[in-house]
Enzyme design. Sequence first.
Site, PDB file in Angstrom:
ATOM      1  N   GLU A  15       0.769  -1.203  -0.091  1.00 27.45           N
ATOM      2  CA  GLU A  15      -0.205   0.014   0.011  1.00 27.45           C
ATOM      3  C   GLU A  15       1.016   1.242  -0.069  1.00 27.45           C
ATOM      4  OE1 GLU A  15      -4.094  -0.570   2.156  1.00 27.45           O
ATOM      5  OE2 GLU A  15      -2.907  -1.658   3.210  1.00 27.45           O
TER       6      GLU A  15
HETATM    7  N1  MCN Z   1       6.852  -8.276   0.460  1.00 31.02           N
HETATM    8  C1  MCN Z   1       8.265  -8.736   0.223  1.00 31.02           C
HETATM    9  N2  MCN Z   1       9.160  -7.886   1.058  1.00 31.02           N
HETATM   10  C2  MCN Z   1       8.818  -6.965   2.122  1.00 31.02           C
HETATM   11  C3  MCN Z   1       7.671  -6.703   2.084  1.00 31.02           C
HETATM   12  C4  MCN Z   1       6.424  -7.258   1.182  1.00 31.02           C
HETATM   13  O1  MCN Z   1       8.488  -9.493  -0.450  1.00 31.02           O
HETATM   14  N3  MCN Z   1       9.721  -6.505   2.638  1.00 31.02           N
HETATM   15  C5  MCN Z   1       5.904  -8.941  -0.488  1.00 31.02           C
HETATM   16  C6  MCN Z   1       4.929  -9.809   0.535  1.00 31.02           C
HETATM   17  O2  MCN Z   1       5.344 -10.876   0.703  1.00 31.02           O
HETATM   18  C7  MCN Z   1       3.596  -9.838  -0.179  1.00 31.02           C
HETATM   19  C8  MCN Z   1       3.648  -8.337  -0.949  1.00 31.02           C
HETATM   20  O3  MCN Z   1       5.073  -7.839  -0.763  1.00 31.02           O
HETATM   21  O4  MCN Z   1       3.580 -10.713  -1.328  1.00 31.02           O
HETATM   22  C9  MCN Z   1       2.659  -7.484  -0.379  1.00 31.02           C
HETATM   23  O5  MCN Z   1       3.098  -7.445   1.232  1.00 31.02           O
HETATM   24  P1  MCN Z   1       1.987  -6.517   2.036  1.00 31.02           P
HETATM   25  O6  MCN Z   1       2.361  -5.280   1.863  1.00 31.02           O
HETATM   26  O7  MCN Z   1       2.262  -7.371   3.534  1.00 31.02           O
HETATM   27  O8  MCN Z   1       0.592  -6.702   1.639  1.00 31.02           O
HETATM   28  P2  MCN Z   1      -0.563  -8.068   1.851  1.00 31.02           P
HETATM   29  O9  MCN Z   1       0.023  -9.334   1.275  1.00 31.02           O
HETATM   30  O10 MCN Z   1      -1.360  -7.980   3.089  1.00 31.02           O
HETATM   31  O11 MCN Z   1      -1.455  -7.672   0.271  1.00 31.02           O
HETATM   32  C10 MCN Z   1      -2.598  -6.746   0.649  1.00 31.02           C
HETATM   33  C11 MCN Z   1      -1.959  -5.579  -0.078  1.00 31.02           C
HETATM   34  C12 MCN Z   1      -3.198  -4.706  -0.265  1.00 31.02           C
HETATM   35  S1  MCN Z   1      -4.132  -4.272   1.227  1.00 31.02           S
HETATM   36  C13 MCN Z   1      -3.807  -4.421  -1.354  1.00 31.02           C
HETATM   37  S2  MCN Z   1      -5.403  -3.251  -1.337  1.00 31.02           S
HETATM   38  C14 MCN Z   1      -3.227  -4.597  -2.565  1.00 31.02           C
HETATM   39  C15 MCN Z   1      -2.030  -5.063  -2.533  1.00 31.02           C
HETATM   40  O12 MCN Z   1      -1.287  -5.395  -1.417  1.00 31.02           O
HETATM   41  N4  MCN Z   1      -4.058  -5.102  -3.623  1.00 31.02           N
HETATM   42  C16 MCN Z   1      -3.459  -5.644  -4.641  1.00 31.02           C
HETATM   43  N5  MCN Z   1      -1.354  -5.350  -3.631  1.00 31.02           N
HETATM   44  C17 MCN Z   1      -1.827  -5.696  -4.853  1.00 31.02           C
HETATM   45  N6  MCN Z   1      -1.285  -6.323  -5.776  1.00 31.02           N
HETATM   46  C18 MCN Z   1      -2.094  -6.616  -6.907  1.00 31.02           C
HETATM   47  N7  MCN Z   1      -1.488  -7.180  -7.888  1.00 31.02           N
HETATM   48  N8  MCN Z   1      -3.474  -6.746  -6.798  1.00 31.02           N
HETATM   49  C19 MCN Z   1      -3.989  -6.211  -5.768  1.00 31.02           C
HETATM   50  O13 MCN Z   1      -5.325  -6.201  -5.647  1.00 31.02           O
END
Ligand code: MCN
Length: 907
Positions: A869
């Site tokens: 986000e």
């Molecule tokens: N990640 C990583 N290394 C980090 C941080 C994160 O590799 N240091 C990776 C995580 O493993 C994850 C991704 O990044 O695969 C996103 O992580 P995170 O920010 O924790 O988010 P969530 O997994 O909870 O995903 C939800 C978030 C939200 S709230 C929305 S809305 C959203 C989003 O992610 N909608 C998406 N990304 C999106 N991406 C796609 N393609 N489509 C959506 O609808």
Amino acid sequence: MLKKSLIINGVKRTVIADPEAFLADVLRKQLHLVGTKVGCRKGECGACSIILDGNVVRACITKIKRVPDEANIITIEGVGTNEHLHPLQLAWMVHGAAQCGFCTPGFIVSAKALLDENINPTREEVRDWFQKHRNVCRCTGYKPIVDSVMEAAKLMRGEIRKEDIWAKLPKDGTLLGSSVVRPSALAKVTGSWEFGADLGLELPPGTLHIKLVQATVSHANIISIDTSEAEKIPGVYKVLTYKDVPGTNRINGLAFPSNKGDGLERPILNDKKVFQFGDAIAMVLAENPAVAEAAVEKVKVELEELPAYMSAPAAMAEDAIEIHPGTPNIYFECGTKKGGDTAPLMDSLPYVVEDDFYVGRQPHLPLEPDVGFAYFDEDGDLMVHSKSVGIHIHAAMVADGIGIPLEKLKIVQNPTGGTFGYKFSPTMEGLLGVAAMVTKRPVYLEFNMYQQITYTGKRSPFFMHLKYGADKDGKIKALETDWSVDHGPYSEFGDLLTMRGTQFMGAGYNIPNIRGEGRTVATNHAWGSAFRGYGSPQSLFASEVAIDELAEKVGMDPLEFRYMNVYREGDTTPNGCPPDVICLPQAIDKLRPFYNEAKKRVKDKNNASSGDKKYGVGVSLLIYGCGLDGPDTSRAWAEITPEGVTVANSWEDHGQGADMGTLTIAHETLKPLGIKPEQIKLVMNDMKFTPDSGPAGGSRSNVLTGNATRVACENLVNALKKEDGTYRTYDEMVAQGLPVKYDGEWTAPCTACDVETGQGNPFPVYMYGVLMAEVEVDVNTGKTKVENLTMVSDCGTIVNKIVVEGQLYGGLVQGIGLALSEDFEDLKKHVTLTACGIPQIKDVPDNITLIHQETPRPNGPYGAAGSGEMPLSAPHAAIINAIYNACGARITKLPALPEKVLAALKK
Ligand code: MCN
Ligand code: FES
Ligand code: FES
């Protein structure tokens, strides 16, 4: 019917079809080639692209009668197979160009036609091609897609080999921090990743198709509903209204205790009133979708129309009636009280700025429209498959409404073609549950793009007023805020969202004194659902544009002004707690050389310009917290098996890469066992098997579910450990009668913010970024073009590099849309992807530079924060600041459509 011979993927097929049928449906439903996806059905998104006699064609608008006999058709199934991938498919995997994967088959097929024609295209030619063929992607920001085509072309020209591009595990076998491709990539690039509509085609005979009778007005009393004519139509099984709902017919919005409503105002099928356009008044269940559709027209609904309040100010007016009788339209209030009173302070400060800001109803625009199905399984459980990104929380929200005990309701997330947060709210789960409960048959419901756009939640508009004050040295001393949130008619999470104003207005800066008041307002426009960034894109837009205004007043460069004021050791956030880490000064240090170059570049361009085009550069901070407010919890489990380890959680996947996050964190933790990634089996997002990990919202999953997964795997490793330091095998565990499965749980060490003061410690981890945007403004047309984006991001330790980069590109490009084009305001106009302003490839720059800073987070798994986000938290602010820098037009109400820029220029 017509009969045609077609050569499909090199095989001669005989097709007998309705001449009016569209090729996409013939391919998918008759020939079972479901790799071709259908998104918009209007020729706008390219998801259905196929090659017909050498030309890229959108199969959703091509009638079968127009397809020549003996035509040669290539679909994704004919491009490559698992064993023999086309270079494009390989490159797509390596570059993370398939996130949700819904656009992927269409893009790959389209790219194949390009490379068949021109094996050595330039990047601009690739971009022109996708623009011309209308291939749209909502996830990737397009850059990884262009990278993939360029790499595939090199492979095809023999300049590189597959082995050169395939990301291998480093020698020590560490997956953490690598660019290894996500587990779901192969299925996505071959078109075999089964989305809800694909699974829908595999449901058993006897499945009932649902179509909705929806409101076409925004506010009304329901006088009567007559289903008799509709029920007479042959093939119609039943028409359901609120009277048929076995349960309370209410979705539980989980209201805060201080919410003046009870959170139970949203019906599954509307009974007394219509609260917004699209509300579901009845459900037709029929043997096939065409019959159901026809019967919808026959349902008679008598309404008494009421005044519709289409914005927060309208619903807050003195004479506005209560949308939910008994609950005031302003149903939740919160505030910020940090430090001392700001009013006397503002009077004494030499530099004060104040302004009004508005961020509107941004539509999510996933390419896959909402879809789902339900049935009773052999245990008598009601199974609901949907795009839910909060399977457990949604079950709790809809069970009573449907009338099923919570323990008998199991939600499963289907492979999902993007949600961007709209599926943080239940959409069709209640409807599907009711239909299956009443009929005891499998039921299927798919929205078309019009329904997706007009009848799913939207970003909630914020009407904001901000006032900043700085001392003689330019140090920010005081902030006053006021914000009204238009949350549409349904309250769910509206209180939580409004609290974001206390958390992100002023975020990033040490501001000793803050006073603010926010409120949530019920209106009759689209209900507010989460949208990536959730309250931060609204709050930070106001905050980051006002900061630019303040920097100008102080007479400082906007980047240096930020540098001086960002969090340092000992500082506190607007919520009065220390930030998790101090990393913004370092990030600004990294951006500075790029910024100085950009300033010189725009100066040179302005000098060279005839004056019709003006160039500018703008910056903004990007910040978002990982987690729901307060002590948020997630769960996972890990089990030793004869083959390796099975790891389970409910980390729902919008397309962001939950599979890769789970696999990598599990692999890192299971390292002592020496197992390979391929020995780890993932079980995800099925309430029948997977524990409550909380929703995949608030960028919480990498931190929360990542930690829960880590803890589960640690617990397993500890249980396997022998006294001599070696580890038991599965057989040894069984022989010794030891459990093979271990749970893991992690709770954020946080306190929810106080509703009246906003003080607390809401998030265990934050994500940070500093963004620079360069724009060109045409002063004759008012049109803005974003030419360059450069971001220093700090997502903590990177779990997977291509996943994080994909998140950053995609989020930034949605920010371009939010800044310049995206809106859902006019219910007649904003009803297609294009009319809603979805950015196409040529609307976004190819020049996007990402610079990673990896400050380890004390509370993150292996030091990681989230990533999803943050990139959409404030890129629009940088773009708007760049427009001002270019031409002096200060846009404070989004989107900055050309006419608004022209009007501001005239001012
Ligand atoms: N990640 C990583 N290394 C980090 C941080 C994160 O590799 N240091 C990776 C995580 O493993 C994850 C991704 O990044 O695969 C996103 O992580 P995170 O920010 O924790 O988010 P969530 O997994 O909870 O995903 C939800 C978030 C939200 S709230 C929305 S809305 C959203 C989003 O992610 N909608 C998406 N990304 C999106 N991406 C796609 N393609 N489509 C959506 O609808
Ligand atoms: Fe065919 Fe969108 S262009 S589904
Ligand atoms: Fe392109 Fe999701 S990957 S729309």
